[in-house]
Design an enzyme around this catalytic site. Sequence first.
Site, mmCIF file in Angstrom:
data_model
loop_
_atom_site.group_PDB
_atom_site.id
_atom_site.type_symbol
_atom_site.label_atom_id
_atom_site.label_comp_id
_atom_site.label_asym_id
_atom_site.label_seq_id
_atom_site.Cartn_x
_atom_site.Cartn_y
_atom_site.Cartn_z
ATOM 1 N N CYS A 327 -18.744 -28.849 14.392
ATOM 2 C CA CYS A 327 -19.607 -29.364 15.411
ATOM 3 C C CYS A 327 -19.818 -28.187 16.456
ATOM 4 O O CYS A 327 -20.590 -27.113 16.042
ATOM 5 C CB CYS A 327 -18.985 -30.533 16.096
ATOM 6 S SG CYS A 327 -20.048 -31.731 16.693
ATOM 7 N N HIS A 409 -17.159 -34.002 11.232
ATOM 8 C CA HIS A 409 -15.725 -34.005 11.718
ATOM 9 C C HIS A 409 -14.969 -34.739 10.706
ATOM 10 O O HIS A 409 -15.600 -35.376 9.644
ATOM 11 C CB HIS A 409 -15.665 -34.950 13.202
ATOM 12 C CG HIS A 409 -16.165 -34.095 14.118
ATOM 13 N ND1 HIS A 409 -15.596 -33.286 14.936
ATOM 14 C CD2 HIS A 409 -17.329 -34.593 14.976
ATOM 15 C CE1 HIS A 409 -16.206 -32.878 15.823
ATOM 16 N NE2 HIS A 409 -17.146 -33.354 16.070
#
Length: 465
Positions: A327, A409
């Site tokens: 991310c 994630h």
Amino acid sequence: MRHISIFGTSSDAGKSTLTFVIAKILQRAGIRVAPFKAQNVSNNARVCDDGSEIAIAQSFQAEVLAIPTSYHLNPILLKSGINGQASVIVEGQVISQQDVLEYYRDLDTLKPAVQRCFETLAKMYDCIVAEGAGSPVELNLMDKDLSNIFIAKHYQTKIILVADIEKGGVFASVWGTYNLLPADLRSNVIGVIINKFRGDLSLFDEGIRIIEQAFKIPVLGVLPYMPFNLGFEDNASLQNFVQQPRQKKLKIGVIAYPYMSNYNDFEPLIADDEVLLEFINSPISLEHFDGVILPGSKLVIEDLHWLKTNGLFEQLQQRRKPIFAICGGYEMLFEQLHDPERIENLEPTTATGLGLIDDEIYFAKNKILNKAEYPIFGLNIAGFEMHHGISQKYPLYFQKDNIQGTFIHQVFDHNAFRTQYLRAICAQYQGFDFQLYKTEQINNFIEACRKRLNVKLILEAIQDQ
């Protein structure tokens, strides 16, 4: 049936943990239960089944209970930002960037959202276990205390106090918290759980007598200190993780920059007997790490600047051993990062990235929130996206030579991917089943607590009277 509030006599007393423990015990008694926290302050969040965003603690509590996740479990989430500002997320969506004073001034406008969510859950479940926040008796803030006082008063919840004996001063914290509560709330207190006791529990027998006889507060149980490397909610929780000091096959370093987020991505590595995990928050040499990971970040350009000021930026650029990024860390790998809409910065900003991926990142106003199975790294991996940054060339992931990264994630939760990735670094790596480990750890932890808690008294207290 009455709902329950879990109040801590201090911060990090174990409220989040005891919330899922109490909730699961009630669920096993045949009660339909949901966790709840009116307001949470955390940079660690997950995307729900309904596509909204809530704090990791409530997501994890729901996972333990095997119930669907939605913004109703955590109607207000604050994520810390730059210069004392915070992202205010209401009912799963970002509504504003505010400083703390503005937030407290506008607090009354947020109470309807809290009530809507609580009452929606109350129609679906028999009992809501509502986690408090910090201390419930911050006297200067009690009229602004959504998670503790507002919920307990408005819904007349039964209250369980949780006291952390490890910090010291447990008698003062229990007596002080109880006696500073408004009288109508004191009458709703079921009792107190003494948490994180180290040593022979019988050494606290006299302590139980004092609390019950002198303070007139039932002691619902004394719980020993038990490491639990799951559901990390904040930096304090992260500092408490425990790994067994046996010989490891791999040493992995995670760059812990100031605005690091989503620590939970690394729970599978902390749990892995073959991996030694170290969080790096100072300019040390990265050479002795077999792999280095750049985690998520709430303020990507700020954390990128932090890398540049301490020498880690140059080390990462020159590194030939594996680098993995998730991310915000993934965004740092690109050539340039552009924030024209001031999503994370006070002014329109452009920053030079590590230049390890041949594309640029543009921060879009609308945050991408998605939970799905993603075709990345040659596998279908379940996870979630939560980001403003956009890459045209590599919208999901990148893989070349020693560099790998993704917006997704929870990639390390995936057994096949984790084994594939770590075995490429160390051929002797065997791997393990993280989902099985997680289930066993949760069940063992809850059972260890149940044996030491007065469940009968709790069940009796929540029956309608």
